[in-house]
Scaffold this motif. Structure first.
Motif, PDB file in Angstrom:
ATOM      1  N   PRO A  87       0.604  -1.073  -0.013  1.00 58.43           N
ATOM      2  CA  PRO A  87      -0.009  -0.011   0.069  1.00 58.43           C
ATOM      3  C   PRO A  87       0.827   1.288   0.058  1.00 58.43           C
ATOM      4  O   PRO A  87       0.462   2.367  -0.694  1.00 58.43           O
TER       5      PRO A  87
ATOM      6  N   GLY B  53      -1.716   3.893  -1.350  1.00 57.42           N
ATOM      7  CA  GLY B  53      -3.129   3.747  -1.081  1.00 57.42           C
ATOM      8  C   GLY B  53      -3.901   3.042  -2.117  1.00 57.42           C
ATOM      9  O   GLY B  53      -5.139   2.431  -1.808  1.00 57.42           O
TER      10      GLY B  53
ATOM     11  N   GLY C 238      -4.505  -0.648  -1.013  1.00 56.71           N
ATOM     12  CA  GLY C 238      -4.507  -0.517   0.522  1.00 56.71           C
ATOM     13  C   GLY C 238      -4.803  -1.662   1.230  1.00 56.71           C
ATOM     14  O   GLY C 238      -4.813  -2.173   2.336  1.00 56.71           O
ATOM     15  N   ALA C 239      -5.979  -2.640   0.292  1.00 61.87           N
ATOM     16  CA  ALA C 239      -6.713  -3.591   1.049  1.00 61.87           C
ATOM     17  C   ALA C 239      -5.852  -4.957   0.876  1.00 61.87           C
ATOM     18  O   ALA C 239      -6.466  -5.691   1.385  1.00 61.87           O
TER      19      ALA C 239
ATOM     20  N   PHE D  32     -10.643  -1.965   5.751  1.00 58.26           N
ATOM     21  CA  PHE D  32      -9.737  -1.370   4.571  1.00 58.26           C
ATOM     22  C   PHE D  32     -10.054  -1.534   3.071  1.00 58.26           C
ATOM     23  O   PHE D  32      -9.827  -0.585   2.503  1.00 58.26           O
TER      24      PHE D  32
ATOM     25  N   VAL E  33     -12.295   1.653   3.084  1.00 55.42           N
ATOM     26  CA  VAL E  33     -11.661   2.800   3.053  1.00 55.42           C
ATOM     27  C   VAL E  33     -11.208   3.224   1.632  1.00 55.42           C
ATOM     28  O   VAL E  33     -11.046   4.039   1.151  1.00 55.42           O
ATOM     29  N   THR E  34     -10.442   1.990   1.082  1.00 56.36           N
ATOM     30  CA  THR E  34     -10.027   1.993  -0.184  1.00 56.36           C
ATOM     31  C   THR E  34     -10.699   2.618  -1.192  1.00 56.36           C
ATOM     32  O   THR E  34     -10.688   3.638  -1.966  1.00 56.36           O
TER      33      THR E  34
ATOM     34  N   TRP F 102     -11.747   6.242  -0.789  1.00 58.01           N
ATOM     35  CA  TRP F 102     -10.653   7.192  -1.042  1.00 58.01           C
ATOM     36  C   TRP F 102     -10.835   7.237  -2.915  1.00 58.01           C
ATOM     37  O   TRP F 102     -10.497   8.226  -3.132  1.00 58.01           O
TER      38      TRP F 102
ATOM     39  N   SER G 176      -5.598   4.472   4.204  1.00 58.55           N
ATOM     40  CA  SER G 176      -5.433   3.383   3.024  1.00 58.55           C
ATOM     41  C   SER G 176      -3.953   2.996   2.710  1.00 58.55           C
ATOM     42  O   SER G 176      -3.547   2.129   2.423  1.00 58.55           O
ATOM     43  N   THR G 177      -3.064   3.982   3.333  1.00 55.62           N
ATOM     44  CA  THR G 177      -1.635   3.706   3.249  1.00 55.62           C
ATOM     45  C   THR G 177      -1.030   3.101   4.524  1.00 55.62           C
ATOM     46  O   THR G 177      -0.564   2.023   4.583  1.00 55.62           O
TER      47      THR G 177
END
Length: 114
Positions: A31, A36, A39-40, A62, A65-66, A69, A95-96
């Protein structure tokens, strides 16, 4: 009559441990190096290896969140200020750095009781 030999010779439960330090560091770099976008990936790998409920929840978190984003990038203008910039910075950080830290500090389990 039931056959007791089949029950007694069942294989032991599979060890569900995370890989060593070097593979975890390389996985945590994914990530960060992709900024990011991926990120998952580390949490998905951890959830796939162990299959615990908490690992699946972290992978879902995650992943959300990714995707959030990605939508934040697509829908906000380039010159952003205020709460939109704060939301973008928070989602980028989660994400990162959040995904990388989760991969590095996830609890190592040798055998998970079921």
């Amino acid at each position: 009559m039931k056959d007791t030999v089949a029950v007694e010779s069942a294989p032991p439960p599979r060890a569900r441990a995370l890989p060593g330090l070097l593979p975890r560091v390389l996985l945590a770099a994914v990530p960060v190096l992709s900024l990011g976008v991926l990120g998952a990936v580390p949490s998905l790998v951890i959830a796939w290896r162990r299959g615990a409920r908490a690992d699946r929840a972290a992978a879902l978190l995650f992943g959300c969140v990714t995707v959030a984003w990605w939508f934040q990038i697509a829908l906000t203008p380039e010159e952003t200020h205020g709460w939109q910039f704060g939301a973008d910075a928070l989602l980028l950080f989660l994400s990162t750095a959040g995904a990388a830290l989760h991969c590095l500090f996830a609890k190592r389990l040798a055998v998970e009781p079921r």
